[in-house]
Design a protein around this motif. Structure first.
Motif, short mmCIF file in Angstrom:
data_model
loop_
_atom_site.label_atom_id
_atom_site.label_comp_id
_atom_site.label_asym_id
_atom_site.label_seq_id
_atom_site.Cartn_x
_atom_site.Cartn_y
_atom_site.Cartn_z
N GLN A 1 -9.22 -20.30 -15.65
CA GLN A 1 -9.78 -18.96 -15.80
C GLN A 1 -9.95 -18.30 -14.43
N THR A 2 -10.38 -19.08 -13.44
CA THR A 2 -10.53 -18.55 -12.09
C THR A 2 -9.19 -18.10 -11.53
N GLU A 3 -8.14 -18.88 -11.80
CA GLU A 3 -6.81 -18.50 -11.34
C GLU A 3 -6.38 -17.16 -11.94
N ILE A 4 -6.67 -16.97 -13.23
CA ILE A 4 -6.33 -15.70 -13.88
C ILE A 4 -7.11 -14.55 -13.25
N GLU A 5 -8.40 -14.76 -13.02
CA GLU A 5 -9.24 -13.73 -12.41
C GLU A 5 -8.72 -13.36 -11.01
N GLU A 6 -8.33 -14.37 -10.23
CA GLU A 6 -7.83 -14.11 -8.88
C GLU A 6 -6.52 -13.35 -8.91
N LEU A 7 -5.65 -13.68 -9.85
CA LEU A 7 -4.40 -12.95 -9.99
C LEU A 7 -4.65 -11.49 -10.34
N ILE A 8 -5.58 -11.26 -11.25
CA ILE A 8 -5.90 -9.89 -11.65
C ILE A 8 -6.49 -9.12 -10.47
N GLU A 9 -7.38 -9.77 -9.73
CA GLU A 9 -8.01 -9.10 -8.59
C GLU A 9 -6.99 -8.75 -7.50
N SER A 10 -6.07 -9.68 -7.24
CA SER A 10 -5.08 -9.46 -6.18
C SER A 10 -3.86 -8.68 -6.65
N LYS A 11 -3.69 -8.60 -7.99
CA LYS A 11 -2.52 -7.96 -8.59
C LYS A 11 -1.21 -8.59 -8.10
N ALA A 12 -1.27 -9.89 -7.82
CA ALA A 12 -0.08 -10.60 -7.33
C ALA A 12 0.76 -11.12 -8.49
N TYR A 13 1.10 -10.23 -9.40
CA TYR A 13 1.86 -10.62 -10.58
C TYR A 13 3.34 -10.80 -10.22
N ALA A 14 4.00 -11.69 -10.94
CA ALA A 14 5.44 -11.88 -10.77
C ALA A 14 6.15 -11.03 -11.81
N LEU A 15 6.25 -9.72 -11.58
CA LEU A 15 6.86 -8.81 -12.54
C LEU A 15 8.38 -8.94 -12.50
N ALA A 16 8.98 -8.92 -13.68
CA ALA A 16 10.43 -9.06 -13.79
C ALA A 16 11.13 -7.71 -13.61
N ASP A 17 12.42 -7.74 -13.24
CA ASP A 17 13.17 -6.49 -13.16
C ASP A 17 13.65 -6.10 -14.56
N TRP A 18 14.43 -5.07 -14.64
CA TRP A 18 14.81 -4.52 -15.94
C TRP A 18 15.68 -5.47 -16.76
N THR A 19 16.28 -6.44 -16.11
CA THR A 19 17.12 -7.40 -16.85
C THR A 19 16.34 -8.64 -17.28
N GLY A 20 15.09 -8.77 -16.80
CA GLY A 20 14.35 -10.01 -17.07
C GLY A 20 13.14 -9.86 -17.96
N GLN A 21 13.04 -8.75 -18.69
CA GLN A 21 11.89 -8.54 -19.58
C GLN A 21 11.85 -9.60 -20.69
N GLY A 22 10.67 -10.04 -21.04
CA GLY A 22 10.53 -11.06 -22.07
C GLY A 22 10.81 -10.52 -23.46
N SER A 23 11.13 -11.43 -24.38
CA SER A 23 11.41 -11.04 -25.76
C SER A 23 10.13 -10.99 -26.58
N HIS A 24 10.22 -10.41 -27.77
CA HIS A 24 9.08 -10.30 -28.67
C HIS A 24 9.55 -10.60 -30.08
N GLU A 25 9.07 -11.71 -30.62
CA GLU A 25 9.45 -12.09 -31.98
C GLU A 25 8.20 -12.29 -32.83
N SER A 26 8.31 -12.02 -34.10
CA SER A 26 7.20 -12.23 -35.04
C SER A 26 7.40 -13.54 -35.78
N TRP A 27 6.29 -14.22 -36.06
CA TRP A 27 6.35 -15.46 -36.83
C TRP A 27 5.31 -15.38 -37.93
N ALA A 28 5.79 -15.31 -39.16
CA ALA A 28 4.91 -15.16 -40.32
C ALA A 28 4.42 -16.50 -40.86
N GLY A 29 4.87 -17.60 -40.28
CA GLY A 29 4.56 -18.91 -40.85
C GLY A 29 3.40 -19.63 -40.22
#
Length: 447
Positions: A115-143
């Motif tokens: 949790q502390t690691e998440i808080e520190e990332l949010i505070e520093s905004k040191a996110y590893a953002l992907a470029d336009w070719t590396g966006q993650g997928s989004h799938e639904s799972w009804a099961g």
């Protein structure tokens, strides 16, 4: 940002789409695949959308299970080959609130260090953002709910004397939340099931979300009216489970902890529970050679201790029950199935009657500076008593009983608890503790 059980607070104030986006970016920075779900609160739709956007921005793939119980999401992480799970929920909080719970593949909540690691990332905004070719997928799972139900039915068949609950009648109060999977599993196991407050509604019109003796009066009356063998109650995200006996009595959480511990643990085992747990639990477990080991308050700490080989069961009197051989997530529906098997073998009222009840008193003192006040309080307690536990706040055990002084995890308050085997001793211990707190805060108790 994180309290004793994830992030939660008032929507539009401490919980916003911006916060959801930041959590998604922070979690996604160190994960490749995340399971996401939410409870019945309407605000969850907006918050989940922002959360998913943040995850995908970092290149993390999202498995969206939609509306689901918290333990359903936690259990789905491994099945979906994911690295983490996030539930948009404020659990048992009122409808104005919402929040986020983060889970690991083992079913355990994110540790304080994570949790502390998440808080520190949010505070520093040191996110590893992907470029336009590396966006993650989004799938639904009804099961997801079906997957969870199968595990519950399997656990119920293993726990029931003859693999069935056909002799049991049970009333399940879903509290307008996500615990329907419990009713479905009990029905499939053969029980005669009646539900109340079953419509999913994040406004919680049937009763307040947290299942307590005060909020479960309708459940108790229904169990009595229909002559049921058991009553089950869940909170909004179904990680909690409380119960009503065949005689219509709401079971205090400490005593329910003792009932589970006495059934699951054997001589030489340990049961993990928070430091404010009733003396009745340790006494009941000691009678069968089982040790009660204390943790900080919060299911994440109970789960962390439950990972140890000597711990057969862990729980919080608030209704979070952990069966480590099954999952490290507090699983309300699993607890419901396990308790139903016990009730089918012997009435819950009979089990409850064998456990001693001791007078326990709780109160709070408000303060503007918990940390400084607790330092003064801890110093004063150490001056007066030789043996003091500082695992979570300060706890003193005496020949008569114990008292605990600890800061609230979410409010500007200091909580004071005292218990002894006799009422007069309880009052004396509470007075001693309050004298120390009031002298170091300049304020009296408010409850």
């Amino acid at each position: 940002m994180f309290g004793t059980s994830g992030v939660r607070g008032r929507v539009g104030e401490s919980v916003t789409a911006d916060v959801a986006l930041s959590i998604g970016r922070a979690v996604g920075t160190d994960t490749d695949r995340v399971v996401v779900g939410r409870d019945a609160r309407e605000t969850g739709e907006t918050l989940q959308a922002a959360l998913v956007a943040g995850l995908r921005e970092t290149g993390a793939d999202v498995v969206d299970v939609g509306r689901a119980a918290t333990p359903t999401v936690a259990r789905s992480i491994t099945d979906r080959s994911a690295d983490a799970g996030i539930v948009v929920t404020a659990s048992h909080n009122p409808p104005q609130d919402n929040g986020f719970k983060l889970w690991t593949p083992s079913g355990q909540a994110y540790s304080p260090d994570q949790q502390t690691e998440i808080e520190e990332l949010i505070e520093s905004k040191a996110y590893a953002l992907a470029d336009w070719t590396g966006q993650g997928s989004h799938e639904s799972w009804a099961g997801a709910a079906t997957y969870h139900k199968r595990a519950l039915v399997e656990a119920g068949r293993a726990a029931a004397v003859d693999g069935s609950l056909s002799s049991l009648s049970v009333v399940v109060d879903l509290g307008n939340g996500m615990g329907g999977v419990a009713a479905d599993a009990l029905f499939e196991l053969g029980a005669d099931v009646e539900t109340i407050n079953a419509q999913q509604d994040g406004r919680f019109p049937g009763r307040p979300s947290e299942p307590t003796a005060q909020t479960c009066t309708t459940l108790a009356a229904t169990v009595d009216a229909v002559d049921a063998d058991l009553g089950i109650a869940h909170d909004g995200d179904a990680d909690r489970m409380m119960a009503v006996t065949d005689e219509g009595e709401f079971v205090p959480g400490d005593l329910l902890l003792a009932i589970f511990g006495m059934e699951v643990a054997s001589a030489g085992d340990s049961v993990a529970a928070p430091v404010d747990t009733s003396l009745a639990v340790s006494d009941a477990l000691a009678d069968i050679g089982v040790e009660l080991v204390y943790t900080k308050v919060g299911d994440v700490y109970v789960a962390d201790r439950a990972k140890d080989a000597d711990v057969a069961f862990g729980g919080e009197p608030s209704g979070a029950w952990i069966f480590p051989e099954e999952t490290l997530c507090p699983d309300g529906p699993l607890a419901a199935v396990k308790l139903a098997a016990l009730a089918a073998a012997e009435p819950l009222s009979d089990r409850l009657a064998r456990i001693e009840r001791y007078p326990l008193r709780r109160t709070v003192v408000e303060t503007d500076d918990k940390a400084a006040a607790m330092e003064r309080i801890a110093a004063a307690v150490r001056e007066s008593y030789e043996e003091v536990s500082t695992l979570d706040g300060v706890r003193v055990d005496t020949d008569d009983g114990w008292f605990l002084i600890r800061p609230s995890g979410t409010e500007p308050k200091i909580r004071v608890t005292a218990e002894a085997r006799e009422a007069a001793a309880t009052e004396e211990l509470l007075d001693r503790a309050l004298d120390i707190v009031e002298a170091r805060t300049g304020r009296g108790s408010t409850e």
